[in-house]
Design a protein around this motif. Structure first.
Motif, PDB file in Angstrom:
ATOM      1  N   LYS A 108      36.039  49.684  44.554  1.00  0.00           N
ATOM      2  CA  LYS A 108      35.612  50.803  45.405  1.00  0.00           C
ATOM      3  C   LYS A 108      36.384  52.087  45.119  1.00  0.00           C
ATOM      4  N   TRP A 109      37.598  51.966  44.620  1.00  0.00           N
ATOM      5  CA  TRP A 109      38.457  53.135  44.376  1.00  0.00           C
ATOM      6  C   TRP A 109      38.561  53.463  42.884  1.00  0.00           C
ATOM      7  N   SER A 110      37.594  53.044  42.071  1.00  0.00           N
ATOM      8  CA  SER A 110      37.652  53.279  40.618  1.00  0.00           C
ATOM      9  C   SER A 110      37.773  54.759  40.273  1.00  0.00           C
ATOM     10  N   HIS A 111      37.172  55.628  41.081  1.00  0.00           N
ATOM     11  CA  HIS A 111      37.220  57.065  40.798  1.00  0.00           C
ATOM     12  C   HIS A 111      38.648  57.607  40.848  1.00  0.00           C
ATOM     13  N   PHE A 112      39.514  56.990  41.631  1.00  0.00           N
ATOM     14  CA  PHE A 112      40.920  57.423  41.674  1.00  0.00           C
ATOM     15  C   PHE A 112      41.675  56.979  40.422  1.00  0.00           C
ATOM     16  N   LEU A 113      41.301  55.860  39.850  1.00  0.00           N
ATOM     17  CA  LEU A 113      42.023  55.303  38.711  1.00  0.00           C
ATOM     18  C   LEU A 113      41.837  56.123  37.444  1.00  0.00           C
ATOM     19  N   THR A 114      40.773  56.906  37.389  1.00  0.00           N
ATOM     20  CA  THR A 114      40.514  57.745  36.211  1.00  0.00           C
ATOM     21  C   THR A 114      40.785  59.219  36.480  1.00  0.00           C
ATOM     22  N   ASP A 115      41.287  59.545  37.651  1.00  0.00           N
ATOM     23  CA  ASP A 115      41.547  60.934  38.032  1.00  0.00           C
ATOM     24  C   ASP A 115      43.033  61.237  37.829  1.00  0.00           C
ATOM     25  N   SER A 116      43.339  62.124  36.899  1.00  0.00           N
ATOM     26  CA  SER A 116      44.741  62.430  36.565  1.00  0.00           C
ATOM     27  C   SER A 116      45.519  63.004  37.753  1.00  0.00           C
ATOM     28  N   ARG A 117      44.831  63.545  38.741  1.00  0.00           N
ATOM     29  CA  ARG A 117      45.528  64.069  39.920  1.00  0.00           C
ATOM     30  C   ARG A 117      46.202  62.962  40.721  1.00  0.00           C
ATOM     31  N   TYR A 118      45.800  61.714  40.482  1.00  0.00           N
ATOM     32  CA  TYR A 118      46.347  60.577  41.224  1.00  0.00           C
ATOM     33  C   TYR A 118      47.220  59.673  40.350  1.00  0.00           C
ATOM     34  N   LYS A 119      47.608  60.157  39.162  1.00  0.00           N
ATOM     35  CA  LYS A 119      48.371  59.315  38.236  1.00  0.00           C
ATOM     36  C   LYS A 119      49.749  58.936  38.767  1.00  0.00           C
ATOM     37  N   ASN A 120      50.337  59.731  39.653  1.00  0.00           N
ATOM     38  CA  ASN A 120      51.671  59.429  40.180  1.00  0.00           C
ATOM     39  C   ASN A 120      51.642  58.624  41.474  1.00  0.00           C
ATOM     40  N   GLU A 121      50.484  58.130  41.869  1.00  0.00           N
ATOM     41  CA  GLU A 121      50.376  57.379  43.116  1.00  0.00           C
ATOM     42  C   GLU A 121      50.450  55.871  42.919  1.00  0.00           C
ATOM     43  N   ASP A 122      50.658  55.436  41.689  1.00  0.00           N
ATOM     44  CA  ASP A 122      50.763  54.002  41.387  1.00  0.00           C
ATOM     45  C   ASP A 122      49.556  53.223  41.896  1.00  0.00           C
ATOM     46  N   LEU A 123      48.387  53.793  41.694  1.00  0.00           N
ATOM     47  CA  LEU A 123      47.156  53.104  42.084  1.00  0.00           C
ATOM     48  C   LEU A 123      46.739  52.143  40.988  1.00  0.00           C
ATOM     49  N   GLY A 124      46.086  51.087  41.378  1.00  0.00           N
ATOM     50  CA  GLY A 124      45.619  50.093  40.428  1.00  0.00           C
ATOM     51  C   GLY A 124      44.752  49.080  41.136  1.00  0.00           C
ATOM     52  N   VAL A 125      44.789  47.854  40.638  1.00  0.00           N
ATOM     53  CA  VAL A 125      44.029  46.756  41.222  1.00  0.00           C
ATOM     54  C   VAL A 125      45.028  45.607  41.393  1.00  0.00           C
ATOM     55  N   PHE A 126      45.499  45.417  42.618  1.00  0.00           N
ATOM     56  CA  PHE A 126      46.552  44.445  42.923  1.00  0.00           C
ATOM     57  C   PHE A 126      45.958  43.304  43.746  1.00  0.00           C
ATOM     58  N   GLU A 127      46.214  42.096  43.316  1.00  0.00           N
ATOM     59  CA  GLU A 127      45.626  40.959  44.027  1.00  0.00           C
ATOM     60  C   GLU A 127      46.362  40.690  45.336  1.00  0.00           C
ATOM     61  N   GLY A 128      45.564  40.404  46.363  1.00  0.00           N
ATOM     62  CA  GLY A 128      46.078  40.098  47.693  1.00  0.00           C
ATOM     63  C   GLY A 128      45.593  41.115  48.707  1.00  0.00           C
ATOM     64  N   GLY A 129      44.970  40.642  49.760  1.00  0.00           N
ATOM     65  CA  GLY A 129      44.468  41.520  50.819  1.00  0.00           C
ATOM     66  C   GLY A 129      43.607  40.730  51.784  1.00  0.00           C
ATOM     67  N   GLY A 151      53.062  55.033  54.058  1.00  0.00           N
ATOM     68  CA  GLY A 151      51.887  55.850  54.344  1.00  0.00           C
ATOM     69  C   GLY A 151      50.597  55.250  53.820  1.00  0.00           C
ATOM     70  N   PHE A 152      49.528  56.009  53.984  1.00  0.00           N
ATOM     71  CA  PHE A 152      48.203  55.565  53.540  1.00  0.00           C
ATOM     72  C   PHE A 152      48.027  55.870  52.060  1.00  0.00           C
ATOM     73  N   ASN A 153      47.467  54.925  51.298  1.00  0.00           N
ATOM     74  CA  ASN A 153      47.175  55.199  49.895  1.00  0.00           C
ATOM     75  C   ASN A 153      45.917  56.069  49.802  1.00  0.00           C
ATOM     76  N   ALA A 154      45.621  56.536  48.591  1.00  0.00           N
ATOM     77  CA  ALA A 154      44.521  57.493  48.404  1.00  0.00           C
ATOM     78  C   ALA A 154      43.168  56.980  48.902  1.00  0.00           C
ATOM     79  N   PRO A 155      42.755  55.743  48.598  1.00  0.00           N
ATOM     80  CA  PRO A 155      41.469  55.279  49.126  1.00  0.00           C
ATOM     81  C   PRO A 155      41.432  55.240  50.652  1.00  0.00           C
ATOM     82  N   SER A 156      42.546  54.925  51.275  1.00  0.00           N
ATOM     83  CA  SER A 156      42.596  54.921  52.740  1.00  0.00           C
ATOM     84  C   SER A 156      42.525  56.340  53.286  1.00  0.00           C
TER      85      SER A 156
END
Length: 197
Positions: A108-129, A151-156
Motif C-alpha cells: 500500500k505504501w509503494s509510492h513512498f519507497l520510490t520517492d527520494s523525499r522519503y529516503k531518510n525515513e527508513d521505510l521498507g517492507v518489514f514482516e510483522g503486524g 511518531g507516525f511513519n509516512a503511510p500513517s
C-alpha cells in the motif's frame, strides 16, 4: 455516529491501552469511518501517556490504523483473517499501514519507497503486524503503532491527512499525493526544528 470517538482515561498507574471499533453504518467511504472507543491508563510517566494517546486514540480510534507489532505465539496470519481484514475492514479505509504482501512494488505504501523525499525515513517492507509475526508487513521498523515511540511513519501520516481532509471537505474532496508530500515535508521540518534546544 460513524465519525464519533469516545475516549476513556483509566485511573491506573500501569501502562496499557486498547481500542474498539464498530463497522461504519455507511459503506460508501474509504476514510476510516466507524465509531471507536479507546481506553488507556494514566500510568506514571507523562511521555508514556502521550504515546498511548497517540497510539490508541489518534492511530486506532481516529484513523483506524492497525498495530505494527506482533506476538511470536500468534504465528502466521491465517487465510481467513486475511479475507476478514481485506473484505470487511480495508474497504472502509482501515489498516492503511499494514499489508499482506511483501512485494515492495505492490504494498500500500509503494509510492513512498520510490520517492527520494522519503529516503531518510527508513521505510521498507518489514514482516510483522496486526499482532502476527508472519504473513503481515508494515512500512517501518518502528513507529508509534509498533512500540508506542518514534511518531507516525509516512503511510500513517498520509492516512491521517486523508481522513482529516475527507472530514473537512466532504466525500468529493480528491486526494493528491504531491499536495500531501509538500504538506508533509513542510510539517516534518517544523517538527524537527521544534526539537532543537
Amino acid at each position: 455516529m460513524d465519525d464519533a470517538m469516545a475516549v476513556v482515561l483509566v485511573n491506573d498507574s500501569g501502562y496499557g491501552g486498547t481500542c474498539y471499533f464498530n463497522i461504519p453504518e455507511s459503506s460508501n467511504n474509504d476514510w476510516g469511518s466507524g465509531f471507536s472507543l479507546s481506553y488507556f491508563s494514566v500510568n506514571d510517566r507523562k511521555e508514556a501517556l502521550a504515546n498511548l494517546i497517540q497510539h490508541e486514540t489518534g492511530g486506532h480510534g481516529f484513523v483506524k490504523l492497525s498495530d505494527e507489532y506482533s506476538y511470536e505465539y500468534m504465528g502466521h496470519v491465517s487465510a481467513m483473517d486475511i479475507v476478514k481484514h481485506t473484505e470487511e475492514y480495508e474497504k472502509y479505509g482501515w489498516w492503511k499501514n499494514t499489508d499482506f504482501t511483501s512485494d515492495p512494488t505492490k504494498v500500500k505504501w509503494s509510492h513512498f519507497l520510490t520517492d527520494s523525499r522519503y529516503k531518510n525515513e527508513d521505510l521498507g517492507v518489514f514482516e510483522g503486524g496486526l499482532v502476527y509475526p508472519y504473513g503481515v508487513w508494515r512500512p517501518s521498523q518502528n513507529s508509534i503503532m509498533n512500540t508506542d515511540t518514534d511518531g507516525f511513519n509516512a503511510p500513517s501520516r498520509e492516512a491521517i491527512y486523508y481522513r482529516i481532509h475527507k472530514l473537512a471537505y466532504g466525500a468529493d474532496w480528491k486526494y493528491d499525493y504531491e499536495e500531501f508530500a509538500k504538506w508533509d515535508e513542510k510539517n516534518r521540518k517544523k517538527e524537527e526544528n521544534s526539537s532543537i534546544p
